[in-house]
Design a protein around this motif. Structure first.
Motif, mmCIF file in Angstrom:
data_model
loop_
_atom_site.group_PDB
_atom_site.id
_atom_site.type_symbol
_atom_site.label_atom_id
_atom_site.label_comp_id
_atom_site.label_asym_id
_atom_site.label_seq_id
_atom_site.Cartn_x
_atom_site.Cartn_y
_atom_site.Cartn_z
ATOM 1 N N GLY A 12 67.321 -1.498 34.229
ATOM 2 C CA GLY A 12 67.686 -2.833 33.757
ATOM 3 C C GLY A 12 67.390 -3.056 32.286
ATOM 4 N N PHE A 13 67.190 -4.321 31.945
ATOM 5 C CA PHE A 13 66.968 -4.777 30.565
ATOM 6 C C PHE A 13 65.867 -3.977 29.853
ATOM 7 N N ALA A 15 64.147 -1.209 30.896
ATOM 8 C CA ALA A 15 64.108 0.245 31.099
ATOM 9 C C ALA A 15 64.759 1.012 29.949
ATOM 10 N N ASP A 37 72.112 -0.992 41.430
ATOM 11 C CA ASP A 37 73.287 -1.604 40.793
ATOM 12 C C ASP A 37 74.077 -0.482 40.106
ATOM 13 N N ALA A 72 60.499 0.919 36.924
ATOM 14 C CA ALA A 72 60.814 -0.110 35.928
ATOM 15 C C ALA A 72 61.592 -1.268 36.554
ATOM 16 N N ASN A 124 51.410 -2.403 28.440
ATOM 17 C CA ASN A 124 51.555 -1.793 27.125
ATOM 18 C C ASN A 124 50.987 -2.604 25.966
ATOM 19 N N ILE A 289 56.599 -4.475 20.568
ATOM 20 C CA ILE A 289 56.529 -4.099 21.984
ATOM 21 C C ILE A 289 57.086 -2.682 22.162
HETATM 22 P P1 NAD Z 1 66.054 -6.236 35.302
HETATM 23 O O1 NAD Z 1 66.342 -7.156 36.426
HETATM 24 O O2 NAD Z 1 66.909 -6.313 34.069
HETATM 25 O O3 NAD Z 1 66.078 -4.722 35.792
HETATM 26 C C1 NAD Z 1 65.569 -4.301 37.007
HETATM 27 C C2 NAD Z 1 66.518 -3.256 37.566
HETATM 28 O O4 NAD Z 1 65.920 -2.690 38.725
HETATM 29 C C3 NAD Z 1 67.879 -3.822 37.980
HETATM 30 O O5 NAD Z 1 68.909 -3.076 37.367
HETATM 31 C C4 NAD Z 1 67.880 -3.682 39.512
HETATM 32 O O6 NAD Z 1 69.152 -3.429 40.037
HETATM 33 C C5 NAD Z 1 66.920 -2.508 39.710
HETATM 34 N N1 NAD Z 1 66.242 -2.489 41.020
HETATM 35 C C6 NAD Z 1 65.486 -3.464 41.567
HETATM 36 N N2 NAD Z 1 64.967 -3.050 42.743
HETATM 37 C C7 NAD Z 1 65.391 -1.786 42.928
HETATM 38 C C8 NAD Z 1 65.166 -0.817 43.945
HETATM 39 N N3 NAD Z 1 64.410 -1.074 45.006
HETATM 40 N N4 NAD Z 1 65.759 0.392 43.817
HETATM 41 C C9 NAD Z 1 66.532 0.665 42.731
HETATM 42 N N5 NAD Z 1 66.776 -0.210 41.749
HETATM 43 C C10 NAD Z 1 66.199 -1.418 41.829
HETATM 44 O O7 NAD Z 1 64.523 -6.458 34.934
HETATM 45 P P2 NAD Z 1 63.799 -6.146 33.541
HETATM 46 O O8 NAD Z 1 63.902 -7.340 32.665
HETATM 47 O O9 NAD Z 1 64.230 -4.823 33.034
HETATM 48 O O10 NAD Z 1 62.275 -6.091 34.026
HETATM 49 C C11 NAD Z 1 61.788 -5.039 34.799
HETATM 50 C C12 NAD Z 1 60.275 -5.102 34.791
HETATM 51 O O11 NAD Z 1 59.834 -4.883 33.455
HETATM 52 C C13 NAD Z 1 59.709 -6.477 35.193
HETATM 53 O O12 NAD Z 1 58.628 -6.290 36.071
HETATM 54 C C14 NAD Z 1 59.274 -7.112 33.880
HETATM 55 O O13 NAD Z 1 58.171 -7.973 34.016
HETATM 56 C C15 NAD Z 1 58.902 -5.885 33.096
HETATM 57 N N6 NAD Z 1 58.940 -6.069 31.640
HETATM 58 C C16 NAD Z 1 57.912 -5.523 30.968
HETATM 59 C C17 NAD Z 1 57.849 -5.664 29.595
HETATM 60 C C18 NAD Z 1 56.683 -5.055 28.879
HETATM 61 O O14 NAD Z 1 56.517 -5.221 27.677
HETATM 62 N N7 NAD Z 1 55.838 -4.314 29.589
HETATM 63 C C19 NAD Z 1 58.842 -6.373 28.908
HETATM 64 C C20 NAD Z 1 59.913 -6.889 29.646
HETATM 65 C C21 NAD Z 1 59.954 -6.723 31.026
#
Ligand code: NAD
Ligand code: 89Y
Length: 343
Positions: A12-13, A15, A37, A72, A124, A289
């Protein structure tokens, strides 16, 4: 030595940052990806040239051929996927928030411990260059013993366009962002005995709280404030900077907006620019970040190779996650929460 082979679940976003960072990490590569997805799977697979693609994590684990998994996805799937990794004896990295509840987080740590596999939470923010600079100054004894701190993240940045789910949950800023700020407070001033919190929602378009003020009592007797807001409109938007103030027996540290580190002690005042690097694939203002994503993943690869414990292991992160749960509990009850009783 051969490169570590990783598999990433959740394209996702965020990753995309992790995939870029893996390309830069020495002696590690991503050999398989998974997302339920198909559009995200194709987008990320094509962008990073990954041939092994799965829509089902169970199938990917069954096929194997990787040394670790990088989870992720958003929090809903974390426990199932970490337990799947443990069942296959595959070391795992799990994004924050680690779990939906502290009970789930404890079960995940126990599963990996029983399987004998390392577990790291992708926490991180403590790896950000400015936060590392504060840690180094303290370690060098620049201000003596710190007795008071403030860890502040106040912003009006639109995080909802990139991460729409953040507007939809009953919980928002403490679980999403404050979790990082609380972890930084632990990293800088040590573990916490007691916590008191107040929250409020200012933005009417979201469900959860977007402002939180948290008072922490640390083991070493220091007191700190963690204050976070996504309802703060400033002349110069500070996203995603965490500002730090520390008072110590021999001086003070101020990490202020613009990555300016000021240290005052008997020797006078020094000012340093502790800006993060703008990595080749990074974009402002996220570069702070993004650089920390590279740093934590490099750290994982190094510890996986030498068998050492990671800085943000699952066990370590229980102590940060407890602060998140305690903050919601305290905000609801109006009372302080004993952290040690939760662990
Ligand atoms: P997102 O919704 O854009 O992406 C998540 C992806 O995971 C989606 O494409 C979804 O289809 C897939 N998915 C969900 N469950 C699944 C499963 N069981 N099997 C396969 N695929 C699956 O979310 P995002 O914004 O990328 O956030 C993901 C995580 O990253 C969140 O927990 C968020 O808090 C974290 N995050 C961390 C930081 C950081 O600095 N550490 C910054 C932003 C987001
Ligand atoms: O999800 C959050 C995170 O971990 O860092 C910033 C963010 O993307 C929005 O608050």
């Amino acid at each position: 030595m051969a490169a570590l082979r990783g598999a990433l679940i959740g394209c996702g976003f965020f990753a995309v940052n992790q995939m870029h960072a893996w390309a830069d990490v020495a002696d590690a590569e991503i050999v398989a990806i998974c997302d339920r997805d198909p559009e995200r799977l194709k987008l990320v697979g094509d962008q990073f040239g990954i041939e092994r693609r799965y829509s089902d994590a169970a199938e990917m684990f069954a096929d194997g051929g990787f040394d670790f998994v990088d989870i992720a996805t958003t929090v809903q799937s974390h426990r199932a996927l970490v337990e799947m990794a443990a069942a296959h004896r595959i070391p795992a990295i799990c994004q924050k928030p680690f779990a939906k509840t502290l009970a789930d987080a404890k079960a995940m740590v126990a599963a990996c411990k029983a399987a004998g596999v390392p577990l790291m939470v992708h926490e991180n923010f403590r790896w950000q260059t400015p936060i590392q600079a504060v840690r180094k100054a303290l370690d060098a004894g620049a201000i003596g013993e710190p007795f008071w701190g403030r860890f502040s993240f106040r912003s009006g940045f639109d995080v909802f366009s990139g991460q729409p789910y953040l507007a939809e949950g009953e919980r928002f800023i403490i679980e999403d962002l404050g979790i990082h700020t609380l972890d930084i407070a632990r990293y800088i001033l040590g573990d916490v005995t007691r916590l008191t919190a107040r929250t409020r929602r200012v933005n009417p378009k979201i469900k959860g709280e977007d402002v939180a003020t948290i008072l922490l009592d640390h083991d070493n007797g220091a007191t700190s404030i963690v204050d976070v807001s996504y309802a703060t409109k400033l002349g110069t938007e500070p996203f995603p900077e965490t500002l730090v103030e520390l008072d110590g027996t021999d001086g003070t540290i101020r990490l202020s907006q613009g990555y300016r580190l000021e240290i005052t002690n008997a020797g006078g005042t020094t000012v340093a620019d502790v800006s993060p690097k703008l990595l080749s694939w990074a974009a402002r203002p996220w570069h702070n970040i993004q650089e920390s994503v590279f740093a934590i993943q490099q750290h994982w690869a190094e510890r996986l190779k030498d068998g050492g414990e990671t800085s943000t292991s699952g066990a370590d992160n229980l102590k940060t996650f407890a602060l998140v749960e305690a903050a919601y509990e305290s905000a609801a009850s109006g009372r302080p929460v004993d952290i040690k009783a939760m662990l």
